[in-house]
Scaffold this active site. Structure first.
Site, mmCIF file in Angstrom:
data_model
loop_
_atom_site.group_PDB
_atom_site.id
_atom_site.type_symbol
_atom_site.label_atom_id
_atom_site.label_comp_id
_atom_site.label_asym_id
_atom_site.label_seq_id
_atom_site.Cartn_x
_atom_site.Cartn_y
_atom_site.Cartn_z
ATOM 1 N N GLU A 18 0.810 -1.233 0.000
ATOM 2 C CA GLU A 18 0.000 0.000 0.000
ATOM 3 C C GLU A 18 0.837 1.273 0.000
ATOM 4 O O GLU A 18 0.687 2.125 0.865
ATOM 5 C CB GLU A 18 -0.927 -0.004 1.225
ATOM 6 C CG GLU A 18 -2.091 -0.972 1.106
ATOM 7 C CD GLU A 18 -3.167 -0.468 0.142
ATOM 8 O OE1 GLU A 18 -3.140 0.722 -0.245
ATOM 9 O OE2 GLU A 18 -4.038 -1.272 -0.236
ATOM 10 N N GLU A 65 -4.242 -10.289 -0.738
ATOM 11 C CA GLU A 65 -5.151 -10.250 0.411
ATOM 12 C C GLU A 65 -6.549 -10.536 -0.116
ATOM 13 O O GLU A 65 -6.940 -10.026 -1.166
ATOM 14 C CB GLU A 65 -5.140 -8.874 1.098
ATOM 15 C CG GLU A 65 -3.817 -8.527 1.756
ATOM 16 C CD GLU A 65 -3.759 -7.122 2.345
ATOM 17 O OE1 GLU A 65 -4.821 -6.552 2.654
ATOM 18 O OE2 GLU A 65 -2.638 -6.605 2.478
#
Ligand code: IPT
Length: 960
Positions: free
Chosen positions: A415, A485
């Site tokens: 991220e 994820e």
């Protein structure tokens, strides 16, 4: 020297873990005072009774300063102790190694600063030879500054802590040392090792006549590659301060390493002086294996292995971010026991021992660098001031971990948008380690078709099943798709895990993913003073429940602001590592063996990639609805099946022939480990696949009886001695985290579903004693009409119900009946799915059969109370044998001591006060769980909305 794995047993180490002098200063500029307290090392001071407490934010920085600035108020821990460098270390290089710290380290020895370190999850090492005198005590001071420019790239979704979080130690090395060892060992048994040697002594020139040796288990002493040496000579690549050597070996009949077959070989490299003395030794446990991407497939030893992964943070409920060797092992053993074959070290490198354990137990690792710039990702990804940190963090991880067979992919971090800093780091890795792919989710931000060059894997997060399948079928996919994820494990969730796997297994190009995440990061907190219970709190919990006077704290519970509340509790295990029900779901989906019964007959399938079935022992069991059969299981003989293959298996005639004439019947193949595995004892249950061998007989109307009228009160509510609250309509469940964060909780409240008011419209008794009750429940989307027909039976009652939901009442939690028992029943026995909690879109872990449990144990203690304790496909149940309910068809049922309203009102599990009564829900329909707290909502086919629902059940009690 950080690239060289030295064996922990080597004697040239001095551990410095233990009690240190400690003081916490408000800023790094404050001079330490005379007052010291004590702190354990390793340890987080945020967990050790200081005024600085844990603080949780997902990605919002806890303070407003923009990169690279950090706040003036900056907790700074000063750790001090004396060290005694042994006399025998005279003449050697003395290195101080600090395993991990958050986030800046200033190291002083004998009052002199020997260096500073950043990069919170890799060791910093300082050559302190000149600062110590062997035989004499010296003071070591480690000053740890909590906030820095680096905090902006350590902005992971977890608690913020301060402290020394991994071990501290001294090492003694000869000046002539191994600077780097790179081992490449393929599944074909070929090994190449490149060795670099340096000398740290005077002028750093290598001593004349030095040489290196290597020893490999199964191949013996290896000869240095003379051709390579000659080539170096020829190319004028021979240096007097950098020594290089190359070794080759071929292991005949090598046993390749894989997660299923984690065969390791001892490999040792030594460097010697001309006289033969060994000056440095580097020991490795290596594995022979290949990783390669071929088109859309990631291949391990040539096989397209499905990646059944989970993301794991360093976490412990008593110590914060400090995890012991035993804890790491227990985490990995838990993963193995529940069918995981891969772990992503979200979102930073783990302790080196963690990778040793992955090598040994067999887990594929996506090794991730400590870079998450989340809050200011876009500004940082291209900020040249952060360029060295990106390259440093990625390269140091690769140098440390490259010889681990478990590591199959490097991850550039998490991220952090995408920028030149990523390309710089990726460029270094591609040159240094061309043997492994790189992944970085941020490199997909322009779309999956044209990922930037920093990712070899399409590794999206939280993509829906439709999205990944459509992409795989689009003809545009050029790289393997493995979700970095997915299936957010917050609260009662992970709906549709089975649907993900059905899609993954049937769609070329889809190769698995990593569930988010392993841990619920609930910190054990004392209610008396609101402090972390700390290391002394051991024993303050059991089976997922914090003990008396304690609770599992989440964001905000330490007065931490801003915070992201319970979003930190999103793991497949509770903070004490008790598995949540989803673990059993995963275990069944990941089972090494499957059982099918179709036109090809009864067959077993070997779902593994490398192993046969000989490590598994099996037994047959049957269960029949209706009365318990209680027949002993019979041993099953598993056929020999190659990985990926299937073979017919013989049904247990003796069990099937002895079935009662009537009733639904299931055949279960219970699979256990035949012998001890590294991660489980012999006899450990691995999975329990089932097939139905006989359909249920249709629900037959019970014999109705005359003359025993059913009583209702003036509200037209059933009067029954076994019930303290009569059956009424329920359209509400305590919103799960997925319901709340997906926005449904709010919608349901605005529809008024949490506070339904029942208005009796009519009731009428006919001649046969049957009551027909009609009631209306008003919602903001219109009235719901609910009809109950209450029939007397010779030994109980039959309740037939109808609910008519208006058009506007779409997507609601449930349609069903709720009532409460008059007696405090202790045990529930049911025929249906179990024993684990199951829901319509998470029900593969529960086998169909007779299950029994204490009522108190039926409730899953999610940290933030919510709908819990459901059982899918229940056909009938009894409470203490005295209270029996039969259902018209398999239905979702829960029996707990909590009303939905109690659960809705509570913020933490410890606030719940169990009722004496059993609260019983029987659902005609129940919305699936989905994964909307982060990711796709419940699939449409598991939703519940407008329409007419009919269900019926009988109640028989000993007292009725
Ligand atoms: C994703 C993060 O990578 C992870 O650390 C965690 O925060 C998870 O979400 C949610 O629990 S990022 C999100 C923007 C999808």
């Amino acid at each position: 020297m950080h690239a060289v794995a030295r064996h922990p047993g080597d004697t040239d180490r001095l551990p410095l873990d233990g009690t240190w002098r400690f003081q916490l200063l408000p800023t790094p500029d404050t001079a330490p005072g005379a007052a010291w307290q004590e702190a354990e090392v390793p340890g987080c001071w945020t967990m050790q009774g200081t005024g600085d407490l844990p603080h949780y934010t997902n990605y919002v920085m806890p303070w407003p300063e923009v990169p690279p600035a950090s706040p003036k108020a900056n907790p700074t821990g000063v750790y001090e102790r004396e060290i005694h460098v042994p006399e025998v270390w005279s003449g050697r290089r003395i290195v101080l190694q600090v395993g991990a710290f958050e986030s800046v380290l200033i190291a002083e020895v004998g009052g002199t600063v020997v260096g500073i370190g950043k990069d919170s999850h890799l060791a910093s090492e300082f050559d302190i030879t000149d600062a110590v005198r062997p035989g004499e005590p010296t003071t070591v001071r480690l000053t740890v500054v909590k906030w820095s420019d680096a905090s902006h790239i350590e902005d992971q979704d977890q608690w913020w802590h301060g402290g020394l979080t991994r071990s501290v130690r001294l090492e003694a090395l000869d000046p002539l040392h191994l600077a780097d060892v790179t081992v490449r060992a393929g599944a074909d048994g070929l090994l190449r090792a490149d060795v670099q040697v340096r000398s740290a002594a005077g002028g750093a020139k290598l001593p004349d006549g030095w040489y290196a040796t290597a020893h490999l288990e199964g191949a013996g002493e290896l000869a240095a590659d003379t051709e390579y040496a000659a080539w170096c000579e020829d190319q004028a690549r021979v240096s007097d301060f950098l020594g290089e050597a190359r070794f080759h070996a071929r292991v005949a009949d090598v046993r390749p390493w894989s997660a299923e077959t984690p065969h390791l070989y001892d490999f040792t490299v030594r460097v010697h002086r001309a006289d033969g003395t060994v000056t440095d030794t580097s020991r490795h446990r290596i594995g022979f294996r290949d990783v390669r991407i071929d088109g859309r497939d990631l291949l391990i030893n040539g096989e397209r292995v499905l990646i059944r992964g989970v993301n794991r943070h360093d976490f412990h409920p008593l110590t914060g971010r400090v995890v012991s060797y035993d804890d790491m092992r227990a985490d990995l053993v838990t993963m193995k026991r529940f069918g995981f074959n891969a772990v992503r070290t979200s979102h930073y490198p783990n302790d080196p021992a963690f990778l040793d354990l992955c090598d040994e137990l067999g887990l594929y690792v996506v090794d991730e660098a400590d870079i998450e710039a989340h809050d200011h990702a876009h500004e940082i990804a291209d900020d040249p001031r952060y360029l060295p940190a990106f390259v440093d963090r990625v390269s140091r991880m690769v140098l440390r971990d490259k010889n681990h067979p478990s590591v199959i992919v490097w991850s550039l971090g998490n991220e952090s948008d995408y920028g030149a800093n990523h390309d710089a780091a990726a460029g270094w890795v591609r040159r240094h380690d061309p043997t492994r792919p790189i992944q970085y989710e941020g490199a997909l931000h322009k779309g999956w078709d044209t990922p930037w060059l920093a990712t070899d894997v399409i590794c999206p997060m939280y993509a829906s099943i439709d999205e990944i399948v459509a992409y795989a079928e689009s003809g545009r996919q050029t790289k393997p798709l493995i979700l970095c994820e997915y299936s957010h494990a917050m609260g009662n969730g992970n709906g549709s895990l089975a649907d993900y796997w059905a899609a993954i297994e049937s769609t070329p190009g889809l190769q698995g993913g990593f569930i988010w995440e392993f841990w619920d990061h609930g910190i054990l907190q004392r209610l008396s003073d609101g402090r972390p219970a700390g290391p002394a709190g051991a024993g303050g919990y059991a089976d997922g429940v914090a003990g008396p006077g304690l609770r599992w704290a989440y964001g905000g519970d330490f007065g931490d602001t801003p915070n992201d509340g319970a979003f930190v509790t999103d793991g497949v295990v509770f903070p004490d590592r008790t598995p949540k029900p989803v673990m059993y779901e995963h275990r069944e989906l990941a089972a090494p063996l499957r059982l099918t019964d179709d036109e090809d007959g009864l067959r077993v399938h070997n779902r593994q990639h490398f192993r046969d079935l000989s490590w598994l022992a099996a037994e047959w069991m049957v269960s029949v609805a209706g009365e318990r059969t209680d027949r002993d299981p019979v041993p099953a003989r598993l056929p020999a099946v190659e990985p990926g293959g299937s073979a017919p298996v013989e049904a247990p005639k003796e069990l099937l022939d002895a079935l009662p004439d009537d009733g639904e019947a299931w055949l279960t193949l219970r699979i256990r480990t035949a012998a001890e595995e590294a991660w489980a004892p012999a006899g450990f249950e691995v999975c329990a696949p089932q097939v139905r061998v006989r359909e249920a007989r249709p629900f037959t109307e019970p014999v109705l009886a005359d003359g025993h009228p059913v009583d209702v009160d003036e509200q037209a509510l059933l009067v029954h001695p076994a019930l303290s609250a009569p059956p009424v309509l329920s359209l509400w469940r305590a919103p799960t985290d997925n319901d709340e964060l997906g926005g449904l909780g709010e919608r349901w409240r605005s529809l008024g579903l949490d506070a339904l008011v029942r208005k009796p419209l009519s009731y009428q008794r006919d001649d046969s004693g049957r009551q027909t009750v009609i009631a209306q429940y008003d919602t903001a989307a219109g009235p719901v009409l609910h009809t109950q027909v209450l029939h007397p039976l010779p030994d109980g009652i039959l309740v037939e119900e109808t609910a008519e939901l208006p058009e506007g009442l779409t997507d609601i939690p449930r349609v069903g009946t709720v009532f409460e028992t008059a007696a405090r029943h202790e045990r529930l026995a049911w025929y249906g799915q179990g024993p684990w909690e199951t829901y319509p879109d998470r029900r593969h872990g529960g086998s169909v059969g007779h299950h029994e449990s204490a009522v108190d144990a039926l409730f899953t203690p999610y940290l933030r109370p919510q709908e819990s304790g459901g059982h899918h496909g229940v056909r009938h149940f009894t409470l203490d044998g005295a209270f029996r309910v039969d259902l018209d068809e398999p239905r979702q049922v829960s029996v707990t001591r909590h009303r939905a309203a109690d659960l809705t009102a509570a913020t933490h599990h410890d606030e719940l006060v169990p009722r004496n009564a059993c609260v019983v829900h029987i659902d005609a329909a129940h919305r699936g769980l989905g994964t909307a707290s982060c990711g796709p909502d419940t699939l449409p086919r598991y939703r519940t909305g407008a329409g007419i629902y009919r269900w019926s059940w009988t109640l028989r009690t000993s007292s009725a």
